[in-house]
Structures are given as C-alpha cells and as structure tokens.
Design an enzyme around this catalytic site. Sequence first.
Site, PDB file in Angstrom:
ATOM      1  N   HIS A 109       0.857  -1.175   0.000  1.00  0.00           N
ATOM      2  CA  HIS A 109       0.000   0.000   0.000  1.00  0.00           C
ATOM      3  C   HIS A 109       0.896   1.228   0.000  1.00  0.00           C
ATOM      4  O   HIS A 109       1.926   1.271   0.675  1.00  0.00           O
ATOM      5  CB  HIS A 109      -0.928   0.000   1.219  1.00  0.00           C
ATOM      6  CG  HIS A 109      -2.142  -0.863   1.039  1.00  0.00           C
ATOM      7  ND1 HIS A 109      -2.902  -1.332   2.091  1.00  0.00           N
ATOM      8  CD2 HIS A 109      -2.728  -1.353  -0.090  1.00  0.00           C
ATOM      9  CE1 HIS A 109      -3.905  -2.065   1.628  1.00  0.00           C
ATOM     10  NE2 HIS A 109      -3.816  -2.097   0.308  1.00  0.00           N
ATOM     11  N   ASP A 165       1.117   4.186   1.239  1.00  0.00           N
ATOM     12  CA  ASP A 165       1.594   4.931   2.396  1.00  0.00           C
ATOM     13  C   ASP A 165       2.684   4.197   3.155  1.00  0.00           C
ATOM     14  O   ASP A 165       3.190   4.698   4.157  1.00  0.00           O
ATOM     15  CB  ASP A 165       0.433   5.284   3.334  1.00  0.00           C
ATOM     16  CG  ASP A 165      -0.354   4.067   3.805  1.00  0.00           C
ATOM     17  OD1 ASP A 165      -0.509   3.115   3.022  1.00  0.00           O
ATOM     18  OD2 ASP A 165      -0.823   4.068   4.963  1.00  0.00           O
ATOM     19  N   HIS A 166       3.091   3.030   2.645  1.00  0.00           N
ATOM     20  CA  HIS A 166       4.160   2.273   3.288  1.00  0.00           C
ATOM     21  C   HIS A 166       5.385   2.083   2.390  1.00  0.00           C
ATOM     22  O   HIS A 166       6.415   1.611   2.868  1.00  0.00           O
ATOM     23  CB  HIS A 166       3.644   0.915   3.752  1.00  0.00           C
ATOM     24  CG  HIS A 166       2.660   1.029   4.872  1.00  0.00           C
ATOM     25  ND1 HIS A 166       2.995   0.832   6.187  1.00  0.00           N
ATOM     26  CD2 HIS A 166       1.345   1.367   4.860  1.00  0.00           C
ATOM     27  CE1 HIS A 166       1.923   1.026   6.948  1.00  0.00           C
ATOM     28  NE2 HIS A 166       0.913   1.359   6.159  1.00  0.00           N
ATOM     29  N   HIS A 192       0.153   4.766  13.482  1.00  0.00           N
ATOM     30  CA  HIS A 192      -0.689   4.600  12.293  1.00  0.00           C
ATOM     31  C   HIS A 192      -2.083   5.172  12.540  1.00  0.00           C
ATOM     32  O   HIS A 192      -3.099   4.596  12.184  1.00  0.00           O
ATOM     33  CB  HIS A 192      -0.768   3.130  11.862  1.00  0.00           C
ATOM     34  CG  HIS A 192      -1.189   2.965  10.419  1.00  0.00           C
ATOM     35  ND1 HIS A 192      -2.492   2.761  10.055  1.00  0.00           N
ATOM     36  CD2 HIS A 192      -0.469   2.959   9.277  1.00  0.00           C
ATOM     37  CE1 HIS A 192      -2.571   2.638   8.736  1.00  0.00           C
ATOM     38  NE2 HIS A 192      -1.347   2.762   8.239  1.00  0.00           N
TER      39      HIS A 192
END
Length: 301
Positions: free
Chosen positions: A62, A64-65, A268
């Site tokens: 994903h 955002d990682h 997170h």
Amino acid sequence: MNLTILGCYAATPRTFTNPTSQVLEIRNRLFLIDCGEGTQVQLRKNKIRFSKINHIFISHLHGDHFFGLVGLVSTFMLLNRTNDLHIFGPKGIKEIINLQLRLSNSWPTYGLFFHELESKESEIIFEDEKVIVKTIPLKHRIYTNGFLFQEKIRERKLDLNAVQNYEIDKCYYQNIKNGKDITLEDGRVIENHKLTFNPIPPLSYAFCSDTAYDESIISIINEVDVLYHESTFLESEAILAGKTMHSTAKEAATIALKANVKQLVMGHYSTRYESIEIFKEQAETIFPNILLAEDGKSFEF
C-alpha cells in the site's frame, strides 16, 4: 536499542504529519522499516546518515508504506553510494521498483538486492552474528508482514579478579567469554560461571502495521520488550476498523496484554482525529505501559 519515528500516520500525507516509516537501531545495526512518502526528508530532519542504511523492510504494497522507496533508492545513487542495499518486501516489489528505475533510466551504481516474501508462516529473513529478523504474518487487505527484530545473546562478561586469581592466561579469555569452562595446568576444571558475569539481556522489537485484530501473532511476539502495533481507529470507529482490516487502540492494547509485552508503542493513527492523546486514554484501560508514536520522536530502550 533506539527507535526513531519518521512517520506514524495513516493514508494521506499532510504538511505536519507523515505516513509510516521508522528507523530501528539495534546492536549498531540500522534498519529502515517501511518507506512512505517524505521518508528522505524525515531522515535528514532527524540527522540519520543515509549511508548507514543497508537493509530496508517493507510490510506491504500500500502506497503509504512504500511510495518513498524508489526516491530513496535513486538518491542513494546521486550520493555515490557503494554499499549494497538489501530490500525485503512482498513479492512484486522488485518488479515495481525496477520498472520505475528502467523507465527513468536511473539504474543504481551499487548492488541492489531484493528479497521477496510470500510465505504466510513466520520465517527468518535476515541473520548475522548480532541480530535475527523474522516475519510476523499480519491480517490485512493485501499480503502483509510485520517484522520481529531480536538481539542474539551477547558474550559473557569477564570477572577479571577471578581469572587473575586463577592465573589464567589472556589467550583463553575469548573462550571464557564464549561460555567455556577452563582446565588449569594442575587438572582442575573451573566452571564458567565462576569466571564470568551474565551478559546484558537481549532486547527484542516487534513491528505490526497494518493489521486487523489477530491473536495468531501472539505466539510470535510473546514477551517482546517493545511492540509497535497499529491503532488506526478509536472505539467510535470500530466498525470501520473491521471493514478496512485495521485495529483500534483498545485492540492494540489487548494484543499487548495477551502477548505479555513490556512496552506498547501505538501509531498509524487516522488523520480524522484532532488529538492522539485519546488513543492512549482508551488503550490504558486495558494495558498500562503505553507510548504514543509521533513524527520525529525517538525512544531509547
């Protein structure tokens, strides 16, 4: 063991928060864990030397990682890097990064090695003489792993008074520190515990982001010194946590409690909340030893 939070918020980057990325320093090893957008800037802000990063661990694909990864790989080349770089991540990460490098004609001049993961069982993915790293299979919308970092047991500490009293030659000191008994010239065997002190207990760190509440990880992270567990939502959004396969603050605390960990670091966070203090308040009703991750914050354990 030092943990530096580069980014600890979910989804969209903001001017004052960053998506997931952190640096773990353990036994003089520097490991970059996840690499969301803005990681390079955060590394510079926190004065972390790029050249010390030789191993990068990506939990899942994903954006955002890992959307900051190709930029970091390219910057390493611009900085005339010569050290090999090892990237551990889900199957497909090699294809994604190599496509970007190929189409931009930006092939690195250093050794770039991908270690693609696809096992759904915990496995050892890195090991040297000081540290061992294992995967923690997580429950998310796509294939995802957390990572367990464990120090190996250090060598024993010499009791100099004892070895000198027995008139043991220095050439045997390393064997003694390695835990061996010593036989003297007169035939007497001196047991190791009479010549040494116990080493410093080894530390461990578990990174778990992103994941739904999943008790199957408890056996892997049992009694770790520090657990980083995602806590995207508060209880008011528990239904949304289930739909998106994320965890609430209370669920993160429940995992920490059941795994008997020493310290829980939460992060997170969804950007919908004005304050992260509420996460701690809700989690502390279940587990007492809680730290809140914040961008740019370092923890010494």
